[in-house]
Write an enzyme that holds these catalytic residues in place. Sequence first.
Site, PDB file in Angstrom:
ATOM      1  N   ASP A 129      49.336 -32.147 -37.516  1.00 28.52           N
ATOM      2  CA  ASP A 129      49.296 -31.384 -36.268  1.00 28.52           C
ATOM      3  C   ASP A 129      49.309 -32.294 -35.040  1.00 28.52           C
ATOM      4  O   ASP A 129      48.585 -33.296 -34.977  1.00 28.52           O
ATOM      5  CB  ASP A 129      48.024 -30.522 -36.260  1.00 28.52           C
ATOM      6  CG  ASP A 129      48.122 -29.344 -35.319  1.00 28.52           C
ATOM      7  OD1 ASP A 129      49.228 -29.061 -34.826  1.00 28.52           O
ATOM      8  OD2 ASP A 129      47.095 -28.690 -35.089  1.00 28.52           O
ATOM      9  N   ASP A 130      50.129 -31.938 -34.048  1.00 30.20           N
ATOM     10  CA  ASP A 130      50.210 -32.662 -32.767  1.00 30.20           C
ATOM     11  C   ASP A 130      50.659 -34.111 -32.924  1.00 30.20           C
ATOM     12  O   ASP A 130      50.352 -34.950 -32.064  1.00 30.20           O
ATOM     13  CB  ASP A 130      48.856 -32.641 -32.053  1.00 30.20           C
ATOM     14  CG  ASP A 130      48.556 -31.296 -31.406  1.00 30.20           C
ATOM     15  OD1 ASP A 130      49.330 -30.344 -31.604  1.00 30.20           O
ATOM     16  OD2 ASP A 130      47.528 -31.189 -30.708  1.00 30.20           O
ATOM     17  N   CYS A 169      52.331 -24.986 -31.222  1.00 32.59           N
ATOM     18  CA  CYS A 169      52.205 -24.787 -32.679  1.00 32.59           C
ATOM     19  C   CYS A 169      52.881 -23.543 -33.232  1.00 32.59           C
ATOM     20  O   CYS A 169      53.766 -23.641 -34.082  1.00 32.59           O
ATOM     21  CB  CYS A 169      50.720 -24.748 -33.056  1.00 32.59           C
ATOM     22  SG  CYS A 169      49.823 -26.265 -32.721  1.00 32.59           S
ATOM     23  N   HIS A 226      50.336 -21.237 -37.993  1.00 31.22           N
ATOM     24  CA  HIS A 226      49.305 -21.476 -36.993  1.00 31.22           C
ATOM     25  C   HIS A 226      47.936 -21.176 -37.589  1.00 31.22           C
ATOM     26  O   HIS A 226      47.808 -20.352 -38.490  1.00 31.22           O
ATOM     27  CB  HIS A 226      49.560 -20.623 -35.746  1.00 31.22           C
ATOM     28  CG  HIS A 226      48.788 -21.071 -34.560  1.00 31.22           C
ATOM     29  ND1 HIS A 226      48.658 -22.393 -34.238  1.00 31.22           N
ATOM     30  CD2 HIS A 226      48.092 -20.385 -33.633  1.00 31.22           C
ATOM     31  CE1 HIS A 226      47.919 -22.494 -33.146  1.00 31.22           C
ATOM     32  NE2 HIS A 226      47.561 -21.294 -32.762  1.00 31.22           N
ATOM     33  N   ASP A 257      54.628 -31.067 -35.814  1.00 34.33           N
ATOM     34  CA  ASP A 257      55.177 -29.810 -35.290  1.00 34.33           C
ATOM     35  C   ASP A 257      55.670 -29.921 -33.857  1.00 34.33           C
ATOM     36  O   ASP A 257      56.461 -29.087 -33.404  1.00 34.33           O
ATOM     37  CB  ASP A 257      54.168 -28.667 -35.442  1.00 34.33           C
ATOM     38  CG  ASP A 257      52.818 -28.956 -34.810  1.00 34.33           C
ATOM     39  OD1 ASP A 257      52.553 -30.111 -34.446  1.00 34.33           O
ATOM     40  OD2 ASP A 257      52.006 -28.013 -34.698  1.00 34.33           O
ATOM     41  N   HIS A 258      55.218 -30.925 -33.135  1.00 30.96           N
ATOM     42  CA  HIS A 258      55.679 -31.211 -31.767  1.00 30.96           C
ATOM     43  C   HIS A 258      54.993 -32.495 -31.325  1.00 30.96           C
ATOM     44  O   HIS A 258      54.108 -33.012 -32.010  1.00 30.96           O
ATOM     45  CB  HIS A 258      55.340 -30.065 -30.795  1.00 30.96           C
ATOM     46  CG  HIS A 258      53.941 -29.561 -30.944  1.00 30.96           C
ATOM     47  ND1 HIS A 258      52.839 -30.307 -30.593  1.00 30.96           N
ATOM     48  CD2 HIS A 258      53.460 -28.402 -31.475  1.00 30.96           C
ATOM     49  CE1 HIS A 258      51.737 -29.624 -30.868  1.00 30.96           C
ATOM     50  NE2 HIS A 258      52.092 -28.465 -31.422  1.00 30.96           N
TER      51      HIS A 258
END
Length: 521
Positions: free
Chosen positions: A39-40, A78, A132, A347-348
Amino acid sequence: MIKQYPRFLFTILVTLAISSCKKPIQGKVKPNILFISIDDLRPTLGVYGDRVAITPHIDQLASEGMTFRKTFAQVAVCAPSRASLMTGLRPDSTRVWHLGDKFRVIDPHTVTMPQFFSRHGYHTVNIGKIFHNYMPDSVSWDEPDLRPSRYLRKEWLDRDGETFYISEAINNSQAIKRDSLLKLAPKRYADGWNTGPAWEMAEVHDTLYYDGSQNELAKRTLSRLAMRKEPFFMGLGYFRPHLPFAVPKKYWDLYDRDEIPLAPNPNVPQDAPGYTMNSMYELRHYDGFNAIGHPQSPYRMGEDTARILKHGYYASVSYVDALLGSLIAHMKKIGIYENTIIIIWGDHGWKLGDHNSWGKMTNYNIDLQVPLIVRYPNQKNRGAHTFEITELVDMFPSLCELAGIEVPAYMQGTSFVPLINEPDRTWKNAAFSQFHRRPQESADGKRYMGYSINTKKYHYIEWYTWDHKMGLRGEKKGAELYDAQNDPNETVNIIADSQLQGVVADLSKRLEQGWRHALPN
């Protein structure tokens, strides 16, 4: 830009594509799939050339696989990003544009990646954050939302794995604040638990934080899955380096804080429009950050605080790297490593002081570019890198091809398997992303949708008014242009340069034509 077709057309296409696909050949050994979300995670990894990051295990995996150096998320937040990559559809097709949008409510007939693999003979299991946090989508998995036993308390079932601390004082304070918040509004993100300090560095074993605990669960689950006859598809989603940066102290100790460089682009891009930046509301939830200003205001974070935050992000990345190393060692021990496709993705991206901001939620490449690493059985070109353009929406069709499953006809991504075989071949000529800027987050208090096209030379963005009830764009309000080769940190918006108006017209046309016109030959 994607034309907005009615949802029922996609439902029909999905149903037809699934019904036409052949079942796996009986007796044929198919590879397992370990589908790892971090994540992130921006490309803050050694294999991506980051000279600060200490990530030996991910770097080692990359040396045995393929590293994609130009992968773009479709949305830099997300829920929309994950809905897109997990369905193989782009945001204007999923109609998931922001955190609260739920693809399963929008279209209950949506078929996700694990659903599709389950229908083709795979046993699918989910641990951690793949969709999410508060949308685990149990429909997608044969074994959904597995959690470590000590986190199965009734009052924690709607709580996110990222919200746990070690300190009892923090936990008590969290509970008090949560009770107060739930009195104001009973429905809250993370069930009201996302409060507390932005970092913690407890001297504890790796398994005492949530990610470490679920990593042990993943090992036990892999041992169990290895005994099954059918191949498995395991989705394993790590919560760090998402805020708060709460990881064991030994990972903080890997770094000298004063040696970590601050952001090379600390200002909002020159001549950027007033709706381009997010308000940093995510960081504002944490103790001591309630009063931080909008990035497009005179606000500036102090250097000491900026260094602590950046230190915490790097420590969190190293923590996840160590967990992955332990997981891979276990896979080798039980004999499933060589017959497993392993794919690692973020995810980003995430701003670490870039553009006077902390967090994601913009159309800038610091938020859109993500790591993507793939290792699979009998792979050629091990350790190769490609700088050709790929997108997260490409993962669904790519894994189908690697697993020997017919790619659904409705996919809006492109299998990158040919690119693995020939890393230097010409590939997509552009990537497409977008972001919904809500009134409460924009500097001018209005609502917009920004559409982005990335090419090897330029990054171009168009901003429109947005009818969020109908999901339709309105009047064009502005545009941005960045020189990807000479200004990779996107410091100056050159949209007004008279010598580039031909470039602007061409990029605007290509953005309107959309992803179908950017496909590789």
